[in-house]
Design an enzyme around this catalytic site. Structure first.
Site, PDB file in Angstrom:
ATOM      1  N   CYS A  68      -5.859  -3.331   1.712  1.00 30.67           N
ATOM      2  CA  CYS A  68      -5.660  -3.446   3.160  1.00 30.67           C
ATOM      3  C   CYS A  68      -6.964  -3.650   3.931  1.00 30.67           C
ATOM      4  O   CYS A  68      -7.478  -4.744   4.020  1.00 30.67           O
ATOM      5  CB  CYS A  68      -4.894  -2.231   3.688  1.00 30.67           C
ATOM      6  N   SER A 122      21.263  -0.535  33.917  1.00 33.19           N
ATOM      7  CA  SER A 122      21.168  -0.607  35.378  1.00 33.19           C
ATOM      8  C   SER A 122      21.375  -2.007  35.924  1.00 33.19           C
ATOM      9  O   SER A 122      21.549  -2.182  37.125  1.00 33.19           O
ATOM     10  CB  SER A 122      19.792  -0.104  35.825  1.00 33.19           C
ATOM     11  N   LYS A 171      -9.212   3.041  -2.813  1.00 34.99           N
ATOM     12  CA  LYS A 171      -9.569   2.264  -1.626  1.00 34.99           C
ATOM     13  C   LYS A 171     -11.003   2.574  -1.225  1.00 34.99           C
ATOM     14  O   LYS A 171     -11.429   3.733  -1.225  1.00 34.99           O
ATOM     15  CB  LYS A 171      -8.606   2.595  -0.487  1.00 34.99           C
ATOM     16  N   GLU A 201       0.831  -1.203   0.000  1.00 34.81           N
ATOM     17  CA  GLU A 201       0.000   0.000   0.000  1.00 34.81           C
ATOM     18  C   GLU A 201       0.870   1.259   0.000  1.00 34.81           C
ATOM     19  O   GLU A 201       1.844   1.353   0.748  1.00 34.81           O
ATOM     20  CB  GLU A 201      -0.898  -0.028   1.237  1.00 34.81           C
TER      21      GLU A 201
END
Length: 787
Positions: free
Chosen positions: A175, A357, A114, A45
């Site tokens: 999509c 740490s 789309k 896309e």
């Protein structure tokens, strides 16, 4: 006429607005597909401009440059005698659309917009694009003059249509249309479309990759046909990692797929499909045939091209394959590491600086960088010229070739243990051992002189010296001293990030890595502008529980035995003085007043299940009934929402992190909430207290279900009647739900259970007083609001 077609889907690592690089990768995918015998190529896309252009989609330049790239691609001899489509934004009649542009031999066949926008999660497509709503209709699109001059076309079809070649027919979903409740692939398959193509921009979330594969299978299973899914991969400029998984399915089975995580910029996936298998499968589905007989006709754009040839009969059809899914631990090891690589090489910096740490969080960040180095070495050994070029450019060494992860890690990762008088020997030792096993360039510094310098300035102005609680100071002084240490570490991190490569005689600077996990961000258990403030954070979207499991996996997978002691150590900030014997007296879960397991559950209910305070209580009173009474559950829920409310402002400055968890509190886009709350939630908390009061008399912790006695029911009914009498009065007027924030966390005098061992529910009768003094005292001083 032949019966077999070879089709290709492309997985591309594109970059928003990198038109030149995007074009090169598109052309490379076309060339590879053609060399492997494909007659059709599709891609992801918005591959031309990049998916994450965002508000640049409102700029005419983005549309102009997309057309310029299309022209270059379309005119390339690589595309001759091959059906190709690419994704790009197109403006039609002053409306912006997200489109596929299909062309053959320098002629545009169709612009397909789309038809369903995605606005869930991190997506905001409706902000820039409009869905095409004219089903089964096309309009004339007037081509830009620069295109018309080369193609000889003035107009082309724009809309909901399919392309018919001499031997088959293909149509498009884009999509979200696959995820949509009214997916177009069913209508197209009923109309005789045999190849359905989906270009996607789907991103990674832990434990979610199977959804895509299931949808692809089901799309081709229900009504038969081939489904071609092409997805982006990598970081194209935002917080998400597009996770590949391009695939080709036939009649419900996966034939081919691309990798989910990889450093390759271009990966082409092919399959050879026997069209007669589609036709035989469909005609055998009698209910499908009945539906197809009355299906609406799609507009067909005819293309004088055969995707198959007579000689294709000698080709072997691609057999189905098994699609193994990564475990969540593998996803953490691979996804954030690939995202870090894209960010690093595209940022122009020379590596990473990480305050280490010796705890789970910073060790996870360091291990992910090590995983990145392992993938780089593997890619170089497999002959990836782009990865080798990028790593040489990063290190300013044109002759360097990485041959082991530890050696590369020493060049790319600087770790720094920032100790103080409050640091234990154990964390210092664990940090040094991990750095040695990873291969990082490790340094140790003390922040005590910087702390004393700041305190001397404060003393010179006020004549006062703040003290820790264990030294006789109040909660306000105690918190100020802790936050000062944290913020000094942030300042030092940036100094060393800017100058360490200068010390090592290398150009450039380092990106500062953060190590705040998603649970601590949700709870607000971090100091604003401390070491959680960094350039990027590889674990900011991952829960503490998942990080522990990831380190357990990495211990064996990456041969890092020191991780076992790091996992077993209690989480601690080491900001308060140690006990006289040198042991810790501060732990994270005691400070927070909840375990990480509880916090993870709160987070999932808040975001995934859309629970406010009352709904969360109703859910957990059943889930936790074997461990906690209704009133105890009520106190825990109220404590969480109080902490969440007064710390919500911290999310507005949260370090960008790769999105990985579906309950992330990321304020940038994924989780839109106010950052100024009424922290005592007076109305909501009164609703919880009222419900807990009703449930408490009938609570039986040993029962699988609540089984109230007749006497309990009578008492409960009488109490409910009493409460109903006053339900019309405002809860703000009651003592238990005062509008004043001074009411504190509780509106009922019930002890709040204290913290338990990591991973379990906490239940200690004396826990509430400890939480109230230690935690709420800190909250009060941190925000300046009395609670």
């Amino acid at each position: 006429m032949g019966r077999k077609v070879t089709v290709a889907v492309s997985t591309l690592n594109q970059w928003a607005l990198d038109f030149e690089g995007n074009m090169v990768r598109i052309l490379q995918s076309i060339l590879e597909a053609k060399d492997m015998g494909a007659s059709y190529r599709t891609g992801p896309e918005l591959e031309v401009c990049g998916y994450s252009c965002e508000d640049h989609f409102r700029e005419p330049d983005t549309f102009l440059h997309s057309w310029e790239v299309l022209l270059e691609v379309m005119m390339s001899p690589m595309c001759e005698n091959m059906l190709v489509d690419v994704g790009m934004p197109v403006m039609h009649r002053n409306v912006a659309y997200n489109c596929r542009v299909a062309f053959f031999n320098r002629q545009i066949l169709l612009i397909r917009p789309k038809m369903a926008m995605c606005d869930d999660g991190n997506y905001r497509e409706s902000r820039w694009f409009t869905a095409w709503t004219k089903a089964l209709q096309t309009e004339e699109y007037v081509l830009p003059r620069m295109i018309a001059q080369h193609t000889g076309q003035q107009t082309v079809p724009f809309g909901d249509a399919v392309i018919a070649t001499r031997d088959t027919c293909l149509g498009y979903e884009i999509c979200e249309e696959l995820w949509n409740v009214r997916s177009k692939h069913i209508e197209m398959s009923l109309a005789g479309v045999e190849l359905i193509v989906n270009s996607s921009g789907s991103y990674m979330e832990l434990r979610k990759a199977h959804i895509t594969s299931d949808l692809i299978r089901n799309a081709s299973f229900k009504a038969g046909g081939a489904y071609l899914f092409s997805n982006l991969r990598g970081c194209d400029g935002q917080r998400v990692y597009f996770n590949g998984c391009s695939a080709i399915a036939l009649n419900g089975e996966i034939l081919a797929r691309s990798q989910q995580f990889a450093l390759q910029d271009v990966e082409v996936t092919l399959a050879t499909i026997d069209l007669e298998e589609i036709r035989a499968y469909r005609v055998s589905l009698r209910s499908r045939c009945t539906a197809a007989a009355s299906a609406a006709e799609y507009p067909r754009i005819h293309c004088d091209f055969e995707m198959s040839t007579h000689s294709d009969i000698f080709k072997t059809s691609t057999p189905p394959l098994n699609w193994p899914m990564h475990t969540p631990e593998e996803e953490i090891a691979l996804g954030p590491a690939c995202w870090l690589w894209d960010y690093l090489r595209r940022s122009g910096q020379g590596g990473f600086f990480l305050p280490l740490s010796g705890g789970v969080d910073s060790s996870s960040s360091a291990t992910i960088v090590h995983s990145m180095c392992r993938q780089i070495v593997q890619a170089v050994q497999q002959g990836d010229a782009q990865v080798l070029h990028d790593i040489r450019q990063l290190l300013a060494d044109s002759d360097y070739t990485p041959d082991n992860a530890a050696g590369l890690c020493n060049r790319l990762l600087v770790t720094c243990y920032m100790g103080s008088v409050n640091s234990s020997k154990e964390t210092r030792r664990r940090a040094a051992q991990l750095a040695n096993q990873l291969g990082s360039y490790h340094i140790e510094i003390s922040i005590d002189s910087a702390v004393n310098a700041l305190l001397s300035i404060f003393n010179a102005v006020t004549g006062l010296t703040p003290r820790f609680r264990t030294q006789g100071g109040c909660a306000r002084q105690n918190l100020a001293l802790q936050n000062m240490q944290s913020r000094i570490r942030m300042v030092l991190a940036y100094i060393f990030a800017q100058l360490t490569l200068w010390v090592r005689n290398r150009p450039g600077g380092l990106l500062v890595l953060g190590s705040a996990n998603v649970d601590e961000s949700l709870r607000g258990y971090l100091t604003k502008y401390d070491c959680s403030s960094a350039d990027i954070n590889p674990i900011g979207g991952i829960s503490k529980m998942d990080l522990r499991r990831f380190l357990t996996y990495a211990k064996d997978k990456f041969n890092l035995p020191v991780l076992e002691s790091i996992i077993d150590a209690p989480p601690t900030a080491e900001l308060e003085p140690l006990q006289e014997n040198g042991e810790l007296q501060q732990t994270d879960e005691a400070d927070m007043g909840m375990t990480y397991a509880e916090l993870s559950q709160f987070g999932r209910l808040r975001k995934q299940s859309f629970c406010g305070p009352y709904s969360m209580f109703c859910h957990l009173v059943a889930t936790w009934k074997s461990d906690l009474s209704p009133k105890e559950v009520a106190e825990k829920v109220k404590h969480f929402f109080l902490c969440y409310a007064i710390n919500r402002h911290k999310m507005t400055v949260l370090t960008p992190s790769v999105h990985a968890e579906s309950y992330s509190p990321d304020d940038n886009r994924f989780d839109h909430r106010p950052f100024l709350y009424r922290p005592n939630w007076s109305w909501q908390f009164k609703a919880i207290d009222d419900e807990a009061e009703k449930l408490q008399p009938i609570y039986t912790p040993s029962s699988a279900q609540l089984r109230p006695s007749s006497e309990d029911l009578l008492i409960s009914t009488q109490r409910s009647s009493h409460l109903d009498d006053s339900k019309h009065s405002s809860p703000l007027s009651s003592a238990s739900a005062s509008a004043s924030i001074d009411v504190g966390i509780s509106t009922a005098a019930v002890p709040l259970p204290g913290a338990a061992a990591p991973g379990g529910l906490s239940k200690k009768p004396s826990g509430y007083s400890k939480v109230h003094v230690n935690v709420l005292g800190k909250i009060k001083d941190r925000t300046g609001i009395p609670v």
